[in-house]
Write an enzyme that holds these catalytic residues in place. Structure first.
Site, short mmCIF file in Angstrom:
data_model
loop_
_atom_site.label_atom_id
_atom_site.label_comp_id
_atom_site.label_asym_id
_atom_site.label_seq_id
_atom_site.Cartn_x
_atom_site.Cartn_y
_atom_site.Cartn_z
N HIS A 79 0.90 -1.11 0.11
CA HIS A 79 0.03 -0.05 -0.24
C HIS A 79 0.73 1.19 -0.82
O HIS A 79 0.49 2.32 -0.69
CB HIS A 79 -0.97 0.30 1.54
CG HIS A 79 -1.98 -1.02 1.33
ND1 HIS A 79 -1.30 -1.51 2.58
CD2 HIS A 79 -3.01 -1.29 0.54
CE1 HIS A 79 -3.18 -2.39 2.71
NE2 HIS A 79 -3.61 -2.33 0.65
N LYS A 130 -19.17 -5.24 7.89
CA LYS A 130 -17.22 -6.14 7.80
C LYS A 130 -16.67 -5.24 9.57
O LYS A 130 -16.45 -5.04 9.97
CB LYS A 130 -16.87 -4.28 7.50
CG LYS A 130 -16.07 -6.01 6.07
CD LYS A 130 -15.96 -4.87 5.05
CE LYS A 130 -14.71 -5.60 4.25
NZ LYS A 130 -13.39 -4.97 3.61
N ARG A 184 -2.25 -6.14 -8.37
CA ARG A 184 -1.01 -6.86 -7.48
C ARG A 184 -1.08 -8.23 -9.14
O ARG A 184 -0.48 -8.75 -9.56
CB ARG A 184 -1.54 -7.50 -6.49
CG ARG A 184 -0.89 -7.00 -5.45
CD ARG A 184 -1.82 -7.38 -4.32
NE ARG A 184 -2.58 -7.21 -3.74
CZ ARG A 184 -4.19 -7.43 -2.91
NH1 ARG A 184 -3.23 -7.99 -1.85
NH2 ARG A 184 -5.08 -7.17 -3.14
N SER A 191 -3.21 -7.61 2.77
CA SER A 191 -3.15 -7.60 4.44
C SER A 191 -3.52 -9.30 5.53
O SER A 191 -2.99 -9.33 6.70
CB SER A 191 -4.20 -6.49 5.10
OG SER A 191 -4.21 -5.50 4.42
P1 ADP Z 1 -9.79 -3.64 0.77
O1 ADP Z 1 -10.00 -4.68 0.76
O2 ADP Z 1 -9.97 -2.46 1.33
O3 ADP Z 1 -9.74 -3.37 -0.71
P2 ADP Z 1 -6.55 -4.68 -0.04
O4 ADP Z 1 -5.78 -4.12 0.78
O5 ADP Z 1 -7.76 -5.77 -0.60
O6 ADP Z 1 -7.65 -3.55 0.65
O7 ADP Z 1 -6.27 -3.38 -1.62
C1 ADP Z 1 -6.85 -1.90 -1.45
C2 ADP Z 1 -6.34 -1.57 -2.55
O8 ADP Z 1 -4.14 -1.52 -2.43
C3 ADP Z 1 -5.74 -2.81 -4.01
O9 ADP Z 1 -6.39 -1.75 -4.70
C4 ADP Z 1 -4.66 -2.86 -3.99
O10 ADP Z 1 -4.96 -3.67 -5.12
C5 ADP Z 1 -4.22 -2.74 -3.48
N1 ADP Z 1 -2.76 -3.32 -2.72
C6 ADP Z 1 -3.31 -4.08 -2.55
N2 ADP Z 1 -2.00 -5.22 -1.68
C7 ADP Z 1 -0.95 -4.39 -2.86
C8 ADP Z 1 0.16 -4.73 -2.68
N3 ADP Z 1 0.83 -5.38 -2.33
N4 ADP Z 1 0.91 -4.60 -3.69
C9 ADP Z 1 0.09 -3.21 -4.64
N5 ADP Z 1 -1.36 -2.50 -4.01
C10 ADP Z 1 -1.75 -3.50 -3.51
#
Ligand code: ADP
Length: 165
Positions: free
Chosen positions: A17, A41, A90, A128
């Site tokens: 992130h 949630k 990703r 996460s």
């Molecule tokens: P949420 O469930 O709130 O969407 P995520 O953490 O799954 O949370 O994803 C939030 C955003 O961050 C998404 O656009 C996701 O693709 C991006 N993201 C999550 N992990 C990574 C990572 N390792 N590298 C780049 N972008 C990421």
């Protein structure tokens, strides 16, 4: 002033992130990290703590601010005057979800662009939920999250351990 919104739950924020936020900060005048919460949630950390951790993780970047929000992401984007929503991509499985969300957001707010930045190779595996699971099993997450997040997760699982009967 080109303001971008990077919305997510940040549950909790990790290096993947942070990388997306930092790279977006080079592309736009200002980046607002929107920390989402929805009472339906469940999250490891309450919204206030997720905001606080994100602020600590990105304090070194002058044009990034962190704000909590609920409700529709496009409504929050309009409220703060963002012209772009930034997301990360990703792996292939992210694409379908991101594309679907982008189409829906575009229908709701045609003036707001959605920009996806490709994850860096070294962060591709970071999520996460995986990090929380590793931390819950006592694994080393120091390379995956900023220090304050590592400490918060260690404290969380330490407390959980002590609270168990
Ligand atoms: P949420 O469930 O709130 O969407 P995520 O953490 O799954 O949370 O994803 C939030 C955003 O961050 C998404 O656009 C996701 O693709 C991006 N993201 C999550 N992990 C990574 C990572 N390792 N590298 C780049 N972008 C990421």
């Amino acid at each position: 002033m080109r303001r971008a919104l990077f919305p997510a739950s940040f549950n909790p924020i990790h290096r993947g992130h942070c990388d997306i936020a930092e790279r977006a900060s080079h592309l736009f005048d200002e980046v607002v990290l929107g920390v989402f919460s929805n009472p339906a949630k469940s999250f490891v950390f309450p919204q206030e703590q997720r905001v606080d951790l994100a602020r600590q993780a990105l304090a070194h970047v002058e044009n990034i601010t962190v704000q909590p929000y609920g409700g529709l992401t496009v409504d929050f984007a309009k409220e703060i005057g963002a012209i772009v929503i930034v997301r990360g991509l990703r792996v292939f499985s992210d694409f379908e979800l991101e594309f679907r969300m982008a189409l829906a957001n575009n229908r709701l707010a045609p003036d707001i662009e959605i920009v996806c930045l490709m994850a860096r190779e070294q962060h591709m595996h970071l999520a996460s939920s995986t990090i929380v699971e590793i931390a819950s099993l006592g694994g080393d997450i120091s390379s995956m999250v900023p220090k304050p997040v590592e400490e918060a997760l260690l404290a969380y699982f330490d407390k959980m351990g002590h609270d168990e009967p």
